[in-house]
Design a protein around this motif. Structure first.
Motif, mmCIF file in Angstrom:
data_model
loop_
_atom_site.group_PDB
_atom_site.id
_atom_site.type_symbol
_atom_site.label_atom_id
_atom_site.label_comp_id
_atom_site.label_asym_id
_atom_site.label_seq_id
_atom_site.Cartn_x
_atom_site.Cartn_y
_atom_site.Cartn_z
ATOM 1 N N GLN A 69 0.852 -1.379 -0.063
ATOM 2 C CA GLN A 69 -0.005 -0.004 0.017
ATOM 3 C C GLN A 69 0.827 1.236 0.115
ATOM 4 O OE1 GLN A 69 -3.668 -0.322 2.679
ATOM 5 N NE2 GLN A 69 -2.891 -2.157 3.264
ATOM 6 N N ILE A 70 1.873 1.346 0.941
ATOM 7 C CA ILE A 70 2.903 2.406 0.780
ATOM 8 C C ILE A 70 3.451 2.635 -0.577
ATOM 9 C CG2 ILE A 70 4.923 3.258 1.989
ATOM 10 C CD1 ILE A 70 4.114 1.914 4.384
ATOM 11 N N LEU A 71 4.342 1.599 -0.890
ATOM 12 C CA LEU A 71 4.999 1.827 -2.351
ATOM 13 C C LEU A 71 3.838 2.137 -3.415
ATOM 14 C CD1 LEU A 71 7.738 -0.798 -1.872
ATOM 15 C CD2 LEU A 71 7.717 1.723 -1.419
ATOM 16 N N GLY A 72 2.711 1.453 -3.394
ATOM 17 C CA GLY A 72 1.695 1.420 -4.434
ATOM 18 C C GLY A 72 1.152 2.785 -4.404
ATOM 19 N N THR A 73 1.301 3.974 -3.305
ATOM 20 C CA THR A 73 0.912 5.298 -3.413
ATOM 21 C C THR A 73 1.841 5.936 -4.449
ATOM 22 O OG1 THR A 73 0.516 5.359 -1.075
ATOM 23 C CG2 THR A 73 0.996 7.399 -2.180
ATOM 24 N N PHE A 74 3.202 5.451 -4.608
ATOM 25 C CA PHE A 74 4.095 6.133 -5.610
ATOM 26 C C PHE A 74 3.667 5.684 -7.039
ATOM 27 C CE2 PHE A 74 5.825 6.393 -1.564
ATOM 28 C CZ PHE A 74 6.170 7.516 -1.518
ATOM 29 N N ASP A 75 3.224 4.312 -7.074
ATOM 30 C CA ASP A 75 2.846 3.758 -8.473
ATOM 31 C C ASP A 75 1.335 4.677 -8.924
ATOM 32 O OD1 ASP A 75 4.781 1.829 -8.455
ATOM 33 O OD2 ASP A 75 3.448 0.311 -7.260
ATOM 34 N N ARG A 80 -0.868 9.099 -12.426
ATOM 35 C CA ARG A 80 -1.625 10.613 -12.504
ATOM 36 C C ARG A 80 -0.529 11.441 -13.314
ATOM 37 N NH1 ARG A 80 -3.801 11.614 -6.594
ATOM 38 N NH2 ARG A 80 -2.455 10.099 -6.105
ATOM 39 N N PHE A 81 0.673 11.446 -13.100
ATOM 40 C CA PHE A 81 1.547 12.310 -13.598
ATOM 41 C C PHE A 81 1.650 11.990 -15.146
ATOM 42 C CE2 PHE A 81 4.760 12.295 -9.825
ATOM 43 C CZ PHE A 81 3.861 13.059 -9.105
ATOM 44 N N ARG A 87 -2.263 18.377 -12.807
ATOM 45 C CA ARG A 87 -2.016 20.111 -12.420
ATOM 46 C C ARG A 87 -1.535 20.161 -10.826
ATOM 47 N NH1 ARG A 87 -1.805 20.294 -16.943
ATOM 48 N NH2 ARG A 87 -3.034 21.526 -18.532
ATOM 49 N N GLY A 88 -0.865 19.008 -10.227
ATOM 50 C CA GLY A 88 -0.552 18.871 -8.970
ATOM 51 C C GLY A 88 -1.537 18.735 -8.157
ATOM 52 N N CYS A 89 -1.334 19.109 -6.751
ATOM 53 C CA CYS A 89 -2.293 18.472 -5.606
ATOM 54 C C CYS A 89 -3.284 20.000 -5.422
ATOM 55 C CB CYS A 89 -1.487 18.676 -4.476
ATOM 56 S SG CYS A 89 -2.412 18.587 -2.965
ATOM 57 N N PRO A 90 -4.457 19.521 -5.686
ATOM 58 C CA PRO A 90 -5.655 20.486 -5.520
ATOM 59 C C PRO A 90 -5.333 21.401 -4.302
ATOM 60 C CG PRO A 90 -6.619 18.469 -5.363
ATOM 61 C CD PRO A 90 -5.120 18.500 -5.760
ATOM 62 N N PHE A 91 -5.022 20.980 -3.275
ATOM 63 C CA PHE A 91 -5.004 21.502 -1.878
ATOM 64 C C PHE A 91 -3.799 22.454 -1.888
ATOM 65 C CE2 PHE A 91 -7.081 17.324 -1.637
ATOM 66 C CZ PHE A 91 -8.273 17.694 -0.952
ATOM 67 N N VAL A 92 -2.777 22.100 -2.409
ATOM 68 C CA VAL A 92 -1.424 22.944 -2.246
ATOM 69 C C VAL A 92 -1.862 24.031 -3.367
ATOM 70 C CG1 VAL A 92 0.888 23.074 -3.103
ATOM 71 C CG2 VAL A 92 0.158 21.189 -1.899
ATOM 72 N N ASN A 93 -2.243 23.871 -4.360
ATOM 73 C CA ASN A 93 -2.957 24.710 -5.372
ATOM 74 C C ASN A 93 -3.647 25.785 -4.675
ATOM 75 O OD1 ASN A 93 -1.466 23.498 -7.183
ATOM 76 N ND2 ASN A 93 -3.057 22.543 -8.377
ATOM 77 N N GLN A 148 8.402 17.974 -8.238
ATOM 78 C CA GLN A 148 9.462 17.781 -9.477
ATOM 79 C C GLN A 148 8.705 17.308 -10.675
ATOM 80 O OE1 GLN A 148 12.882 17.979 -9.628
ATOM 81 N NE2 GLN A 148 12.760 19.019 -7.840
ATOM 82 N N ASP A 149 7.519 16.670 -10.443
ATOM 83 C CA ASP A 149 6.952 16.344 -11.929
ATOM 84 C C ASP A 149 6.383 17.704 -12.403
ATOM 85 O OD1 ASP A 149 5.618 14.486 -13.915
ATOM 86 O OD2 ASP A 149 3.697 15.748 -12.874
ATOM 87 N N LEU A 150 5.911 18.447 -11.673
ATOM 88 C CA LEU A 150 5.161 19.785 -12.471
ATOM 89 C C LEU A 150 6.387 20.404 -12.949
ATOM 90 C CD1 LEU A 150 2.792 20.898 -9.691
ATOM 91 C CD2 LEU A 150 2.010 20.124 -12.008
ATOM 92 N N VAL A 151 7.647 20.715 -12.484
ATOM 93 C CA VAL A 151 8.672 21.450 -12.877
ATOM 94 C C VAL A 151 9.199 20.871 -14.154
ATOM 95 C CG1 VAL A 151 11.071 22.241 -12.334
ATOM 96 C CG2 VAL A 151 9.240 22.403 -10.630
#
Length: 196
Positions: A69-75, A80-81, A87-93, A148-151
């Motif tokens: 589950q933890i590593l699946g987060t990155f998959d 999504r990337f 367009r990134g995290c809607p909460f950070v945006n 990093q993906d956004l940049v």
């Protein structure tokens, strides 16, 4: 109608930004009057709060192991990337645009803390001694890979974060099993890195 308004607001707010999209634009996109929109959402602030609440999705229960589950987060992040409309995290945006708005910041903090606590609970199941600290580190890897993906526009940033998460888990004494073998093989493949 309320769902249609929220779906349209969600798409436009996420792709174009909270400040850039007005209620006029949302109403016009749906083909309704502003009055109809305001009958369902009394203000733009109420619509923004509903949009963020809609994006606040708790992780589903899973029969996978805590490590998977933890590593699946990155998959999941890597998938999504790869989408053109990421367009990134809607909460950070939202905080970047409306940081002075306490209600927006409160929702964003709750979402980020929810993710951190989800990691922590999985780490507790794994018997990690300092699950709090490691959960924070994993959360930083998630947010860092998004930035990093956004940049760079490079979905492989999620893979790099997953490799770092694997090192952190191993260093915390987590037995990795088959997952670590697969990661070792993947990391030995030559990779072409994009320029910074």
């Amino acid at each position: 109608m309320k769902d249609r308004i929220l779906e349209t607001a969600d798409r436009l707010f996420y792709l174009q930004g909270l400040r850039a999209v007005g209620v006029d634009t949302i109403a016009a996109e749906i083909g309704i009057s502003k009055r109809t929109l305001y009958n369902h959402f009394p203000s733009k602030d109420a619509l923004i709060s509903a949009y963020l609440a809609r994006r606040f999705v708790a992780p589903r229960a899973s029969d996978k192991s805590p490590v998977q589950q933890i590593l699946g987060t990155f998959d999941s992040l890597e998938r999504r990337f790869s989408h053109k409309d990421f367009r990134g995290c809607p909460f950070v945006n939202a905080v970047a645009e409306l940081g002075e708005d306490r209600s927006v910041r409160k929702i964003a903090v709750a979402f980020k803390e929810g993710r951190r606590l989800w990691f922590r609970d999985l780490l507790v199941q794994l018997g990690v001694a300092d699950a709090e600290a490691l959960a924070t580190q994993l959360t930083l890897l998630v947010d860092g890979s998004i930035a990093q993906d956004l940049v760079r526009n490079d979905p492989a940033m999620a893979r790099a974060a997953k490799q770092a998460a694997t090192v952190l888990l191993r260093n915390a004494g987590v037995k990795m099993g088959k997952t670590s073998t697969a990661l070792k093989r993947a990391s030995k493949k030559p990779r072409i890195s994009s320029p910074a």
